[in-house]
Design an enzyme around this catalytic site. Structure first.
Site, mmCIF file in Angstrom:
data_model
loop_
_atom_site.group_PDB
_atom_site.id
_atom_site.type_symbol
_atom_site.label_atom_id
_atom_site.label_comp_id
_atom_site.label_asym_id
_atom_site.label_seq_id
_atom_site.Cartn_x
_atom_site.Cartn_y
_atom_site.Cartn_z
ATOM 1 N N ASP A 51 8.120 -5.630 63.687
ATOM 2 C CA ASP A 51 8.838 -4.637 64.490
ATOM 3 C C ASP A 51 7.956 -4.139 65.634
ATOM 4 O O ASP A 51 8.440 -3.879 66.735
ATOM 5 C CB ASP A 51 9.253 -3.439 63.622
ATOM 6 C CG ASP A 51 10.378 -3.795 62.669
ATOM 7 O OD1 ASP A 51 11.127 -4.746 62.956
ATOM 8 O OD2 ASP A 51 10.504 -3.118 61.636
ATOM 9 N N GLY A 52 6.656 -4.004 65.336
ATOM 10 C CA GLY A 52 5.715 -3.556 66.369
ATOM 11 C C GLY A 52 5.690 -4.536 67.542
ATOM 12 O O GLY A 52 5.631 -4.126 68.707
ATOM 13 N N ASN A 123 11.770 3.617 70.060
ATOM 14 C CA ASN A 123 11.645 4.395 68.819
ATOM 15 C C ASN A 123 11.486 5.879 69.124
ATOM 16 O O ASN A 123 12.284 6.674 68.698
ATOM 17 C CB ASN A 123 10.402 3.958 68.018
ATOM 18 C CG ASN A 123 10.690 2.842 67.031
ATOM 19 O OD1 ASN A 123 11.839 2.462 66.836
ATOM 20 N ND2 ASN A 123 9.641 2.334 66.410
ATOM 21 N N ARG A 150 3.018 25.651 68.350
ATOM 22 C CA ARG A 150 1.566 25.497 68.334
ATOM 23 C C ARG A 150 1.218 24.640 67.131
ATOM 24 O O ARG A 150 1.654 24.918 66.010
ATOM 25 C CB ARG A 150 0.881 26.852 68.216
ATOM 26 C CG ARG A 150 -0.615 26.735 68.308
ATOM 27 C CD ARG A 150 -1.257 28.099 68.398
ATOM 28 N NE ARG A 150 -2.692 27.966 68.275
ATOM 29 C CZ ARG A 150 -3.490 28.964 67.946
ATOM 30 N NH1 ARG A 150 -3.007 30.157 67.701
ATOM 31 N NH2 ARG A 150 -4.779 28.770 67.861
ATOM 32 N N THR A 163 13.952 5.885 61.593
ATOM 33 C CA THR A 163 13.381 5.401 60.328
ATOM 34 C C THR A 163 11.876 5.147 60.439
ATOM 35 O O THR A 163 11.249 4.743 59.457
ATOM 36 C CB THR A 163 14.064 4.079 59.912
ATOM 37 O OG1 THR A 163 14.084 3.224 61.060
ATOM 38 C CG2 THR A 163 15.476 4.308 59.431
ATOM 39 N N TYR A 165 8.296 6.741 62.679
ATOM 40 C CA TYR A 165 7.423 7.917 62.664
ATOM 41 C C TYR A 165 8.225 9.170 62.282
ATOM 42 O O TYR A 165 7.811 9.997 61.464
ATOM 43 C CB TYR A 165 6.799 8.076 64.059
ATOM 44 C CG TYR A 165 5.557 8.907 64.171
ATOM 45 C CD1 TYR A 165 5.047 9.602 63.083
ATOM 46 C CD2 TYR A 165 4.881 8.997 65.390
ATOM 47 C CE1 TYR A 165 3.888 10.373 63.211
ATOM 48 C CE2 TYR A 165 3.728 9.759 65.522
ATOM 49 C CZ TYR A 165 3.240 10.449 64.432
ATOM 50 O OH TYR A 165 2.108 11.194 64.568
ATOM 51 N N ASN A 166 9.400 9.315 62.881
ATOM 52 C CA ASN A 166 10.259 10.466 62.617
ATOM 53 C C ASN A 166 10.463 10.691 61.120
ATOM 54 O O ASN A 166 10.402 11.820 60.640
ATOM 55 C CB ASN A 166 11.600 10.217 63.327
ATOM 56 C CG ASN A 166 12.687 11.177 62.885
ATOM 57 O OD1 ASN A 166 12.697 12.331 63.279
ATOM 58 N ND2 ASN A 166 13.597 10.710 62.044
ATOM 59 N N SER A 168 8.560 9.758 58.626
ATOM 60 C CA SER A 168 7.322 10.214 57.983
ATOM 61 C C SER A 168 7.114 11.714 58.169
ATOM 62 O O SER A 168 6.417 12.356 57.397
ATOM 63 C CB SER A 168 6.102 9.495 58.563
ATOM 64 O OG SER A 168 6.260 8.117 58.481
#
Ligand code: NAP
Ligand code: MN
Length: 266
Positions: A51-52, A123, A150, A163, A165-166, A168
């Site tokens: 995917d990367g 993404n 902050r 699905t 980073y979000n 996680s």
């Protein structure tokens, strides 16, 4: 699809991948596909990797709106953007001939830093402090000041990126057929002075999200566009919108978004 004959291949060249690719190139030629070396001449762009790699393929080919993107995994498993594997050349060729496949359109987010030329994210766009200290961001929804953040950073993700980073960060998984921007926090500090919502926030695709970095000497955040880090000094404001253009992907019919979510996480 008959007129879609020019194929651009994106991959990190190693002997192993080139060896595995050779039979695909052979079969593609038999079906009168041309392998082109300039992506601007292509109507099908194939990424070979994970995917990367698919995210890199989109960026390096500048998110071509009138191309069909197809992701092939080099291993045995398929991913969110790689519906095919190099072990199954028949399915790849069938997809290129538009058999047993569907075209899925995905929205992109468009990000402009300090009013400069925007860049796209498939993404997410992430904004993170580049030093050990926290940094402060004023968050605006359209023109309304919503909160002062902050902490370590914020990410704005697309439904298709939900699905990654979000997720996680405790963000919601969002059906990619929706047009939306999700904002999630990376370690917000919450006390009597600083208060944020503390929950993922999903905005309508018509909204503009503006993040104003408070200029306190810690204003060189790391800006991430998917898996690429951008170095932008003196970052004042970051505007996030859904872009007008979309990316078209060739997907297998039996690998819907929720089937993929289930296979990956459940
Ligand atoms: P990476 O750090 O090597 O891998 C991140 C993982 O996320 C890989 O397993 C990758 O799959 C997978 N992935 C990529 N897009 C996805 C999606 N839409 N849904 C589910 N999983 C997905 O980095 P990378 O491979 O270059 O991928 C870049 C992405 O990594 C970024 O866009 C960001 O979303 C994510 N990321 C996550 C975290 C975190 O969760 N803490 C931190 C930084 C970045 P493959 O193995 O097939 O490549
Ligand atoms: Mn990866």
């Amino acid at each position: 699809m008959a007129d879609r004959r020019n194929v651009f291949l994106y991959y990190h060249p190693t002997n192993e991948v080139e060896e595995k690719l050779a039979p695909l190139i052979e079969v593609a030629k038999q079906y009168n596909f041309d392998i082109v070396s300039n992506y601007q001449e292509a109507n099908i762009i194939i990424s070979i990797g994970g995917d990367g790699t698919f995210l890199q393929a989109l960026r390096k080919t500048e998110f071509q709106e009138d191309c069909l993107y197809l992701g092939i995994n080099t291993g045995d498993h398929i991913g969110f953007y790689t519906d095919f594997t190099l072990n199954d050349i028949d399915s790849i060729v069938a997809a290129m001939k538009n058999e047993q496949v569907e075209v899925r359109k995905n929205n992109l987010i468009e990000v402009s830093v300090n009013g400069e030329k925007p860049f796209y994210c498939f993404n997410e766009c992430s904004i993170r402090s580049n030093v050990i200290r926290t940094f402060v961001i004023d968050v605006y929804i359209d023109d309304m000041h919503f909160e002062t953040f902050r902490g370590d950073g914020l990410i704005a993700s697309t439904p298709t990126g939900s699905t990654a980073y979000n997720k996680s960060l405790g963000g919601a998984v969002v059906d990619p057929r929706l047009k939306a921007i999700q904002l999630t926090e990376i370690s917000s500090l919450n006390n009597n002075e600083y208060r944020t919502l503390g929950a993922p926030l999903i905005l309508s695709g018509d909204s503009t999200l503006t993040l104003k970095v408070v200029q306190d000497g810690n204003d060189h955040p790391i800006i991430g566009a998917d898996n690429e880090a951008l170095s932008i000094r003196h970052c004042h404001d970051i505007k996030v919108n859904i872009a007008d253009k979309q990316v078209k992907m060739l997907k297998l019919k039996d690998n819907s978004f929720f089937q993929r979510v289930q296979k990956t996480f459940l």
